[in-house]
Design a protein around this motif. Structure first.
Motif, mmCIF file in Angstrom:
data_model
loop_
_atom_site.group_PDB
_atom_site.id
_atom_site.type_symbol
_atom_site.label_atom_id
_atom_site.label_comp_id
_atom_site.label_asym_id
_atom_site.label_seq_id
_atom_site.Cartn_x
_atom_site.Cartn_y
_atom_site.Cartn_z
ATOM 1 N N UNK A 216 -43.963 -8.143 14.308
ATOM 2 C CA UNK A 216 -43.119 -7.122 13.703
ATOM 3 C C UNK A 216 -42.756 -7.468 12.268
ATOM 4 N N UNK A 217 -42.467 -8.741 12.008
ATOM 5 C CA UNK A 217 -42.169 -9.173 10.644
ATOM 6 C C UNK A 217 -43.392 -9.005 9.745
ATOM 7 N N UNK A 218 -44.560 -9.255 10.287
ATOM 8 C CA UNK A 218 -45.795 -9.084 9.520
ATOM 9 C C UNK A 218 -46.002 -7.621 9.153
ATOM 10 N N UNK A 247 -39.393 -3.156 19.622
ATOM 11 C CA UNK A 247 -40.038 -2.671 18.397
ATOM 12 C C UNK A 247 -39.291 -1.492 17.778
ATOM 13 N N UNK A 248 -38.161 -1.113 18.360
ATOM 14 C CA UNK A 248 -37.441 0.081 17.905
ATOM 15 C C UNK A 248 -36.985 -0.032 16.457
ATOM 16 N N UNK A 249 -36.716 -1.261 15.976
ATOM 17 C CA UNK A 249 -36.235 -1.421 14.606
ATOM 18 C C UNK A 249 -37.306 -1.932 13.654
ATOM 19 N N UNK A 250 -38.576 -1.878 14.043
ATOM 20 C CA UNK A 250 -39.643 -2.297 13.141
ATOM 21 C C UNK A 250 -39.705 -1.353 11.930
ATOM 22 N N UNK A 251 -40.132 -1.892 10.810
ATOM 23 C CA UNK A 251 -40.251 -1.084 9.589
ATOM 24 C C UNK A 251 -41.207 0.080 9.785
ATOM 25 N N UNK A 252 -42.262 -0.123 10.536
ATOM 26 C CA UNK A 252 -43.166 0.953 10.953
ATOM 27 C C UNK A 252 -43.157 0.941 12.472
ATOM 28 N N UNK A 253 -42.688 2.008 13.068
ATOM 29 C CA UNK A 253 -42.563 2.042 14.525
ATOM 30 C C UNK A 253 -43.925 2.322 15.154
ATOM 31 N N UNK A 254 -44.365 1.491 16.090
ATOM 32 C CA UNK A 254 -45.691 1.697 16.678
ATOM 33 C C UNK A 254 -45.698 2.795 17.733
ATOM 34 N N UNK A 255 -46.844 3.442 17.855
ATOM 35 C CA UNK A 255 -47.088 4.317 19.001
ATOM 36 C C UNK A 255 -47.530 3.418 20.145
ATOM 37 N N UNK A 256 -46.732 3.356 21.207
ATOM 38 C CA UNK A 256 -47.033 2.470 22.334
ATOM 39 C C UNK A 256 -47.830 3.251 23.363
ATOM 40 N N UNK A 257 -48.998 2.720 23.716
ATOM 41 C CA UNK A 257 -49.861 3.390 24.682
ATOM 42 C C UNK A 257 -50.125 2.455 25.861
#
Length: 396
Positions: A216-218, A247-257
């Motif tokens: 997430x930091x990356x 991952x809710x606070x990641x700078x880019x929120x991922x689409x989780x599949x």
């Protein structure tokens, strides 16, 4: 088919992945014998659908992790002896054990001791090229033949004194439609295009704990330095809720599949990946997805790290399966203290556009297909069936 009637095959699997391999092998044996074959042993739902009635439910022994194994140990030990007894009673022409070495090898040892004349074939080698290489020579005592799914394994077992080994092909190579993008499925990385980046922090809780935050930091570092991308995170269903929360606070929120079909669809359209070391790196490589690989060992394995990651006879060490198959470090890999955003972010950034780094890796991944394919377009299951039939004893 033997002179005395149908070929009698006893099969031993210990988990879902073995059930998938076993079912495909059963289908190949049925084809090659014209149906003159009978099956007994342990099985999951796919093998049971092909007439093999399991002697006990597979979930009794399909456990992972030190704690769960200890808790289930009395049941597992009982099932080992039950399987051995069933094999001796069946008196088969050949025994085939598939993966799950902590269970299946215990069965094989006891069958060999009690009835040395029954041929035993092992399908899928344990990772003797990574950990406990002494297992190879021990396996030679109770296996007549080993069916390898990685092309370098026959030479590894030859060097280590293992059983006779044949590369029969990896099941993934039989199904290029799962991994190879169809026309237009992976958009070209033209100027201004937004690439798709996959993040794969592992399938085990411990891997997620050690890697998800730094991944997430990356991602945040990449976004902060001006990189734009669509972020997709394939997750195992049982971990999806935890990953969504973390991952809710990641700078880019991922689409989780979740689910295999969605995962492979994402692989076919992805342009780059940041992944934990493991089988997924081979899946990504066969899908032609350039990647950066990272892993953090737990404390116990860090102490043993000097013994890890060294394949016999190799010119280099690697934790990445495609690199080992290719014989070069085509894919960047970072271990333990190297797993930091400072190292990972620039490496991933170099794969998000048409850079020389990306081009070199794409060429290497294309070469991987040719290294893993069998001659003449043969399937892995049919090739494995050929070896099984050649190894099975013939009855008068």
């Amino acid at each position: 088919m033997t002179a005395a009637g149908p070929l009698r095959v006893f099969m031993v699997v210990g988990e879902e992945s073995g059930d998938q391999l076993g079912a495909r092998l059963m289908e190949a044996l049925i084809r090659r014998t014209g149906g003159a074959v009978t099956f007994t042993g342990t099985a999951g739902s796919r093998m049971e659908a092909l007439s093999l009635r399991s002697i006990f439910p597979l979930h009794d022994i399909a456990v992972m992790g030190f704690g769960p194994v200890i808790a289930r140990l009395p049941t597992i030990v009982r099932r080992v002896y039950q399987t051995v007894d069933a094999a001796l009673e069946a008196d088969p022409d050949v025994v085939i054990i598939i993966d799950s070495p902590d269970f299946t090898h215990q069965v094989a040892k006891r069958i060999r001791k009690a009835r040395p004349g029954i041929p035993i074939v092992d399908y899928v080698s344990p990772s003797v090229w990574v950990w406990r290489p002494g297992r190879a020579a021990k396996m030679a005592r109770y296996f007549d033949h080993l069916l390898a799914i990685l092309p370098f394994e026959p030479e590894v077992h030859r060097q280590l004194g293992g059983p006779p080994t044949t590369y029969v092909g990896h099941p993934l190579v039989d199904r290029p439609e799962l991994l190879q993008p169809a026309a237009g499925e992976r958009p070209a990385l033209a100027a201004g295009a937004v690439p798709t980046l996959l993040v794969l922090p592992g399938s085990r809780n411990s891997e997620i704990t050690r890697l998800l935050a730094v991944f997430g930091e990356t991602v945040g570092r990449l976004q902060a330095t001006g990189h734009r991308f669509e972020l997709v995170l394939p997750a195992v269903e049982r971990h999806a809720e935890r990953i969504a929360t973390e991952t809710a606070d990641w700078a880019v929120k991922p689409a989780i599949i979740t689910g295999e079909a969605a995962k492979f669809a994402a692989f076919r359209r992805a342009h780059a990946a940041l992944a934990a070391s493991g089988t997924v790196t081979l899946e990504l490589a066969l899908a032609g997805v350039p990647m950066v690989v990272a892993y953090r060992l737990d404390a116990l394995f860090r102490l043993a790290k000097p013994l890890l990651l060294r394949m016999p006879g190799a010119r280099f060490t690697s934790m990445v399966l495609p690199n080992i198959i290719l014989g070069e470090k085509a894919i960047p890999e970072h271990l333990d203290d190297e797993v930091t955003p400072d190292r990972l972010a620039p490496a991933v950034a170099g794969l998000l556009s048409g850079t020389p780094d990306r081009a070199r890796q794409v060429i290497a991944l294309e070469r991987l297909w040719s290294l893993m394919q069998l001659p003449g377009g043969r399937s892995s299951a049919d090739t494995a069936a050929e070896v099984v039939l050649a190894t099975a004893r013939r009855r008068a």
